[in-house]
Design a protein around this motif. Sequence first.
Motif, mmCIF file in Angstrom:
data_model
loop_
_atom_site.group_PDB
_atom_site.id
_atom_site.type_symbol
_atom_site.label_atom_id
_atom_site.label_comp_id
_atom_site.label_asym_id
_atom_site.label_seq_id
_atom_site.Cartn_x
_atom_site.Cartn_y
_atom_site.Cartn_z
ATOM 1 N N UNK A 1 0.858 -1.190 0.000
ATOM 2 C CA UNK A 1 0.000 0.000 0.000
ATOM 3 C C UNK A 1 0.898 1.245 0.000
ATOM 4 N N UNK A 2 0.746 2.131 -0.980
ATOM 5 C CA UNK A 2 1.581 3.336 -0.989
ATOM 6 C C UNK A 2 1.224 4.280 0.154
ATOM 7 N N UNK A 3 2.230 4.942 0.702
ATOM 8 C CA UNK A 3 2.000 5.964 1.731
ATOM 9 C C UNK A 3 2.040 7.310 1.024
ATOM 10 N N UNK A 4 0.863 7.785 0.677
ATOM 11 C CA UNK A 4 0.711 8.910 -0.243
ATOM 12 C C UNK A 4 1.374 10.179 0.267
ATOM 13 N N UNK A 5 1.261 10.447 1.552
ATOM 14 C CA UNK A 5 1.791 11.711 2.089
ATOM 15 C C UNK A 5 3.273 11.877 1.795
ATOM 16 N N UNK A 6 4.043 10.800 1.975
ATOM 17 C CA UNK A 6 5.487 10.884 1.720
ATOM 18 C C UNK A 6 5.802 10.851 0.231
ATOM 19 N N UNK A 7 4.995 10.135 -0.533
ATOM 20 C CA UNK A 7 5.192 10.111 -1.985
ATOM 21 C C UNK A 7 4.864 11.467 -2.607
ATOM 22 N N UNK A 8 3.956 12.216 -2.006
ATOM 23 C CA UNK A 8 3.669 13.560 -2.505
ATOM 24 C C UNK A 8 4.860 14.497 -2.283
ATOM 25 N N UNK A 9 5.559 14.304 -1.175
ATOM 26 C CA UNK A 9 6.782 15.080 -0.952
ATOM 27 C C UNK A 9 7.795 14.748 -2.048
ATOM 28 N N UNK A 10 7.951 13.455 -2.319
ATOM 29 C CA UNK A 10 8.853 13.031 -3.388
ATOM 30 C C UNK A 10 8.450 13.659 -4.720
ATOM 31 N N UNK A 11 7.161 13.623 -5.043
ATOM 32 C CA UNK A 11 6.671 14.211 -6.296
ATOM 33 C C UNK A 11 7.051 15.683 -6.392
ATOM 34 N N UNK A 12 6.800 16.421 -5.325
ATOM 35 C CA UNK A 12 7.079 17.863 -5.318
ATOM 36 C C UNK A 12 8.549 18.154 -5.602
ATOM 37 N N UNK A 13 9.417 17.366 -4.966
ATOM 38 C CA UNK A 13 10.848 17.630 -5.118
ATOM 39 C C UNK A 13 11.388 17.136 -6.457
ATOM 40 N N UNK A 14 10.858 16.025 -6.951
ATOM 41 C CA UNK A 14 11.254 15.572 -8.283
ATOM 42 C C UNK A 14 10.905 16.625 -9.336
ATOM 43 N N UNK A 15 9.757 17.237 -9.192
ATOM 44 C CA UNK A 15 9.353 18.275 -10.153
ATOM 45 C C UNK A 15 10.250 19.503 -10.070
ATOM 46 N N UNK A 16 10.950 19.648 -8.946
ATOM 47 C CA UNK A 16 11.865 20.774 -8.773
ATOM 48 C C UNK A 16 13.308 20.405 -9.096
ATOM 49 N N UNK A 17 13.509 19.222 -9.646
ATOM 50 C CA UNK A 17 14.831 18.856 -10.116
ATOM 51 C C UNK A 17 15.660 18.007 -9.188
ATOM 52 N N UNK A 18 15.117 17.613 -8.040
ATOM 53 C CA UNK A 18 15.837 16.718 -7.138
ATOM 54 C C UNK A 18 15.964 15.326 -7.761
ATOM 55 N N UNK A 19 16.975 14.600 -7.328
ATOM 56 C CA UNK A 19 17.065 13.179 -7.613
ATOM 57 C C UNK A 19 16.420 12.431 -6.444
#
Length: 219
Positions: free
Chosen positions: A89-107
Amino acid sequence: MTYIIKNKFKTLLGESANQNKLILLDVDDTILKPSQIYIYRTLPTDNTEVKLTPAEYAEEDVTDETKKYYDYRDFLDPQKIKRSISTAEPIVANLQIMDDLLRRGYKVGILTARSSEDFVYRGLKDWLMFRNKKGDLIPIGDSLERENVFAVNDTKRVQGLKGTTDYEKKAEVVKSLLDVYDEILFIDDDTKNIKEMRRLKNSLPKELNNKLFVKHALY
């Protein structure tokens, strides 16, 4: 770095895109709730073998002396590793943080106490999705690079680490990555790992201290 409130949870965001920044995520109970994979405990006080979920294991007071009473056989089984991720089961709250930072150029990187690093990487490569700038949910693809996946109890990985506990090993990996990245955001659900990472941060010279950000996983 700036904290904002979004959808009733706190998200840590970088102020600008920078390809030399890394979000480093734990796996179990941070980005996913694993399925059908256990640690088995046989302490002298246990009458029978006790089956623990990763979340329950995180609450155990495991030391170098008591680790011999824990059996990690499920985490050496390629099929169980794959299933534990593919059915998670994905833990959406933490994956949303990942999404936000990936869109800003983070690895994105993975730092887990699991073993079998190659199988963890392959499992996550197939399972992990992120939401791009258009709002589409797409496979993680090349955004998850093999060189940024670290399983500190992998038989090969552990040979290069001096620590005996999982949290000491994780801190070693992060310290080495501070020489590579301009900024690292570490997210983990285990309080022992968070405390050790904060100890590491406080022990670092100012230049390196300013590169490391530590955040407890959301639920």
